[in-house]
Design an enzyme around this catalytic site. Sequence first.
Site, PDB file in Angstrom:
ATOM      1  N   GLU A  44      -5.595 -33.477 -10.812  1.00  0.00           N
ATOM      2  CA  GLU A  44      -6.412 -34.487 -10.131  1.00  0.00           C
ATOM      3  C   GLU A  44      -5.603 -35.024  -8.950  1.00  0.00           C
ATOM      4  O   GLU A  44      -4.465 -35.438  -9.128  1.00  0.00           O
ATOM      5  CB  GLU A  44      -6.732 -35.658 -11.068  1.00  0.00           C
ATOM      6  N   TYR A  62     -15.035 -37.756  -6.380  1.00  0.00           N
ATOM      7  CA  TYR A  62     -15.496 -39.135  -6.564  1.00  0.00           C
ATOM      8  C   TYR A  62     -14.527 -40.127  -5.939  1.00  0.00           C
ATOM      9  O   TYR A  62     -13.508 -39.735  -5.352  1.00  0.00           O
ATOM     10  CB  TYR A  62     -15.701 -39.429  -8.047  1.00  0.00           C
ATOM     11  N   ASP A  71     -11.888 -43.088  -6.609  1.00  0.00           N
ATOM     12  CA  ASP A  71     -11.029 -43.625  -7.659  1.00  0.00           C
ATOM     13  C   ASP A  71     -10.001 -44.554  -7.024  1.00  0.00           C
ATOM     14  O   ASP A  71      -9.169 -44.113  -6.220  1.00  0.00           O
ATOM     15  CB  ASP A  71     -10.330 -42.481  -8.397  1.00  0.00           C
ATOM     16  N   GLU A  98     -11.066 -38.748  -4.610  1.00  0.00           N
ATOM     17  CA  GLU A  98     -10.304 -37.920  -5.536  1.00  0.00           C
ATOM     18  C   GLU A  98     -11.030 -36.616  -5.809  1.00  0.00           C
ATOM     19  O   GLU A  98     -12.245 -36.601  -6.033  1.00  0.00           O
ATOM     20  CB  GLU A  98     -10.046 -38.640  -6.858  1.00  0.00           C
ATOM     21  N   SER A 143     -10.872 -33.761  -8.588  1.00  0.00           N
ATOM     22  CA  SER A 143     -10.350 -33.348  -9.887  1.00  0.00           C
ATOM     23  C   SER A 143     -10.781 -31.907 -10.118  1.00  0.00           C
ATOM     24  O   SER A 143     -11.974 -31.617 -10.234  1.00  0.00           O
ATOM     25  CB  SER A 143     -10.897 -34.240 -11.003  1.00  0.00           C
ATOM     26  N   ASN A 155      -3.118 -32.425 -16.162  1.00  0.00           N
ATOM     27  CA  ASN A 155      -3.685 -32.499 -17.501  1.00  0.00           C
ATOM     28  C   ASN A 155      -3.412 -31.193 -18.232  1.00  0.00           C
ATOM     29  O   ASN A 155      -3.622 -30.108 -17.675  1.00  0.00           O
ATOM     30  CB  ASN A 155      -5.191 -32.750 -17.440  1.00  0.00           C
ATOM     31  N   ARG A 199      -5.191 -34.333 -24.866  1.00  0.00           N
ATOM     32  CA  ARG A 199      -5.011 -34.040 -23.438  1.00  0.00           C
ATOM     33  C   ARG A 199      -3.814 -34.841 -22.952  1.00  0.00           C
ATOM     34  O   ARG A 199      -3.863 -36.069 -22.890  1.00  0.00           O
ATOM     35  CB  ARG A 199      -6.260 -34.420 -22.637  1.00  0.00           C
ATOM     36  N   HIS A 211      -1.877 -36.424 -20.314  1.00  0.00           N
ATOM     37  CA  HIS A 211      -2.214 -36.906 -18.969  1.00  0.00           C
ATOM     38  C   HIS A 211      -0.903 -37.277 -18.273  1.00  0.00           C
ATOM     39  O   HIS A 211      -0.260 -38.268 -18.631  1.00  0.00           O
ATOM     40  CB  HIS A 211      -3.141 -38.118 -19.090  1.00  0.00           C
TER      41      HIS A 211
END
Length: 511
Positions: free
Chosen positions: A10, A95, A97, A102, A104, A159, A241, A243
């Site tokens: 991301e 989108y 953020d 961003e 992703s 991720n 996940r 992160h």
Amino acid sequence: MTVRRVMGIETEYGISVPGNPTANPMVLSGRVVTAYATDQGMRAARAGWDYEDEAPLRDARGFEISRVHADPSQLTDEEDPTLANVVLTNGARLYVDHAHPEYSSPEVTTPRAAVAYDRAGEVVMARAVQLLSAPGAPGVNLYKNNTDGKGASYGTHENYLMSRATPFADIVKHLIPFFVVRQVMCGSGRVGIGVESGKPGFQLAQRSDFFEVEVGLETTLKRPIINTRDEPHATTEKYRRLHVILGDANHCDVANLLKMGTTSLVLALIEAGAITEDLTVDKPVATLQAISHDPTLQTKVSLAGGRQMTAVQLLWRYHELVADWLARTYGADVDEDTAEVMQHWEQVLTTLERDPMDAARQVDWVAKLATLEGYRARDGLDWGNPKLRQIDIQWSDVRPDKGLFNRLAAAGRFDELVSSAAVQEAVTAPPPDTRAYFRGMCLTKFPREVAAASWDSVIFDIPGQSSLQRVPTLEPERGTRAHVGRLLEQSATAQDLLRSLEALPAADGST
């Protein structure tokens, strides 16, 4: 498990309006997303984001923060006020953020694919800039970097899908030392020392000065080396996940491949319980920053038991552990993706150990430092000269004709692992071997019927149906071309596809 696992990147992009430093970044970011989505037609612009399964306040240590006590930046499950939040046909999310646009990437299964889809995001952002530079448009510049040089930092997050059976304490213990030193291979370089770049100088990584603690849930304040968000976007009982918020935005293919590939391999060691020695770093946050501040790579890392070694030497130790484990587990049958990462890992460490400046074709911070030293020698600039900060920002400009990295790349100055043709394909086509294939192909084939989607769902709005139809995609390695490709080909309508999915045997009833 080798280097192959479900993974993704991301990237929040820096944003500015030439000549208007007071422009509202959230509004501008919304325009970036909307401009690109509209340019792509209803295929991208119709589908929004499904927030139903989002859980950003759940902590891997076994608790959940109250929304009342959470920082607003942590509430990523709330609808974006700009309503600029779309799913693209390649399975990615585009989108707004934290007042940044961003991108992703879709889920992929190899580091090379991660590089391809990350670079696809650069193409998306460059196209948005082009659209917003038309006559009468506001004019926006975007930068693939992680700080504005004035105290603000924004993330490039990784991720990695892991087995939930792996104790989180093991992840913390064995991953922190690796993350402290990984920046010598994967840092993107930065002019200025300190959060606000108040001290003249150059450092390896853009993000290191912004980290304050070892472990925590936050991402924009009290940033931790290990982020504890427990939001798997998959079957909770089976998967975790991981992160990762520590990394920089990479331009160099080799550095980006190593960032994703070496981390995946170290995670494989942890999952296998194959790290047999204590590599705990004394004062990891301070050490993280001290390493970043030393382009000579001579800073010593203090380990448990009193051992000391440089960052490169500690990375060599991780390399040895991985190589030994691969040899014991797979012998000569290691897959080509793992072999590629191991080859570049060894080559880059050898080069950094010999002379860091020889790694300019593979490592971002070295390439940037070499360029800056050229300007310093030509114009007699010291590290406090503001021109160097301007060059630092221009390095990451997404425009092909303005970004310094892009111009040098066009001149053949860097080792390219993924061709421009492969990147262009990744802009619109989803990866074939994860659930992103189902998500992206549904957007491509049935754009008017896909009302929303997320990492673990696709929601259809079928004409004549009284309610929306939600297809769960909780298994990241299902919904692939091999799994649903024929169903998609044979379905003339979205309703046909849903009927076909319902008719599958119970074991295969969900993508």
